[in-house]
Design a protein around this motif. Sequence first.
Motif, PDB file in Angstrom:
ATOM      1  N   ASN A  11       0.835  -1.187   0.000  1.00 36.44           N
ATOM      2  CA  ASN A  11       0.000   0.000   0.000  1.00 36.44           C
ATOM      3  C   ASN A  11       0.876   1.246   0.000  1.00 36.44           C
ATOM      4  O   ASN A  11       2.059   1.186   0.344  1.00 36.44           O
ATOM      5  N   THR A  12       0.297   2.363  -0.374  1.00 35.62           N
ATOM      6  CA  THR A  12       1.036   3.613  -0.380  1.00 35.62           C
ATOM      7  C   THR A  12       0.460   4.579   0.651  1.00 35.62           C
ATOM      8  O   THR A  12      -0.624   4.366   1.184  1.00 35.62           O
ATOM      9  N   ILE A  13       1.210   5.641   0.914  1.00 31.64           N
ATOM     10  CA  ILE A  13       0.784   6.685   1.848  1.00 31.64           C
ATOM     11  C   ILE A  13       0.379   7.888   1.008  1.00 31.64           C
ATOM     12  O   ILE A  13       1.197   8.416   0.244  1.00 31.64           O
ATOM     13  N   PRO A  14      -0.887   8.325   1.080  1.00 33.24           N
ATOM     14  CA  PRO A  14      -1.392   9.351   0.158  1.00 33.24           C
ATOM     15  C   PRO A  14      -0.540  10.610   0.080  1.00 33.24           C
ATOM     16  O   PRO A  14      -0.320  11.139  -1.014  1.00 33.24           O
ATOM     17  N   LYS A  15      -0.055  11.130   1.204  1.00 29.93           N
ATOM     18  CA  LYS A  15       0.710  12.373   1.159  1.00 29.93           C
ATOM     19  C   LYS A  15       1.970  12.215   0.319  1.00 29.93           C
ATOM     20  O   LYS A  15       2.345  13.108  -0.458  1.00 29.93           O
TER      21      LYS A  15
END
Length: 433
Positions: free
Chosen positions: A122-126
Amino acid sequence: MAEIIPIRPWRYNPEVTPPIDTLTSPLFDVVSEKQRKGLYQNPLNSIHLSVPEPPNASDRAAALLKAWKTQHVLLQDKLPAIYVYYQYFKLAGSPKEYCRKGFIAHIRTYDWEDNVILRHENTIPKAVNDRIELLEKTEFHVNPTHGLFTDPDFTLEKYMDEAILFPLYETEDYQGVRDVMAVIHDGAIIRRFMDIMASKTIILADGHHRYEGSLIYKHKQMAANPHHQGNEGYNFHLMYFTNTEAGDLRILPTHRVITGLPGFDEAEIMRKLEKYFVVTPADDPCSLDELIMGKPHAFGLLFRDSAYKVRLRPEALATMTWPFPDPIKTLDLTVMHYFIIEKVLGIPGREQRASEYIDFDRSFPDCLKRVVKGEADMAIITNEVSIEEVKEVCHSGYTMPQKSTYFYPKVVGGFLFTSIRPGEFELPVYGPF
């Protein structure tokens, strides 16, 4: 399946810049604050493009890039090429020297549902938004992401081995890794690379945020371009490709550090753990990573004045309610995030990606130091993930928790950059591609 094309990168002009080893920099997601401050002192270092200083960081990077082009600090290659990149390294406790072999090219930016490029994290939106903004302002790929392909016949390695005998660059980076780069201009060999890769599926090893940023940027550009054809620069992404079948592909563990959690109580945590884990006190916290090594569903817990080895009770796994298939449920990282972080620490799975209480640290000594000095409440020490587990997750259509893998060594930035700007992206009309 995977369409790759050669690149005409921008590279530092040796006539007006210092030696290349003073211009390279770590990737934006691994560079420390101390490294950053030191590198910013060099006005020509590549970090000014990859991790520009605030305020207005992306605008500053765009202005600097324009100046570097005008002043011929950077020059664009005339000929399209495949760039060969080898990294020679050793691991702690072993005298063996590894060599990770790979090459750099552009790849078409595929949507996730195309199942050509597969993600495992998963990724971190910021972090994604920061990459999009930088790409929008500069139209420049500063660092290649790391992609994995599978070729048990090692078809391309012979071409890379020949090229690396005549290196363009050879440096030792911040990791103590010897980085060597060479170039292939031969049109027939480049076409061979393109043909071989056309049948491959690519697994993203590193750079999920950069790739997702490129993907979102592509769709923005497509929507804004009524004459979209599919071959514009925004349709392509810079990638470093390595073979999963090579024995020099190393994945190191990423530990979790818990800081500032409201109501943190070590005694209560240990009481809750007993329900799910067999708990064994560790006499020597410094050996905790060795105590769990190679043991499935085993973790180390570091507190300021104590340490424990915990191992999931076999019957506990059946109580997991997260809706994952068995191969995902049985991963150490899933077990850690579900049973320790959600059930024991009380941070729900849906909140973990953006949680201010969870930090990530690849260094076991750093975790130990942070906890002992009171800079963190506790650290959860985990084992490394295998490449086979990464493959299984990718092909399942699910993802691991963020920061699950640490492919070592990291690619360094500064050897080359590529432009997706019209007039700079296109290959020469006289080329065979």
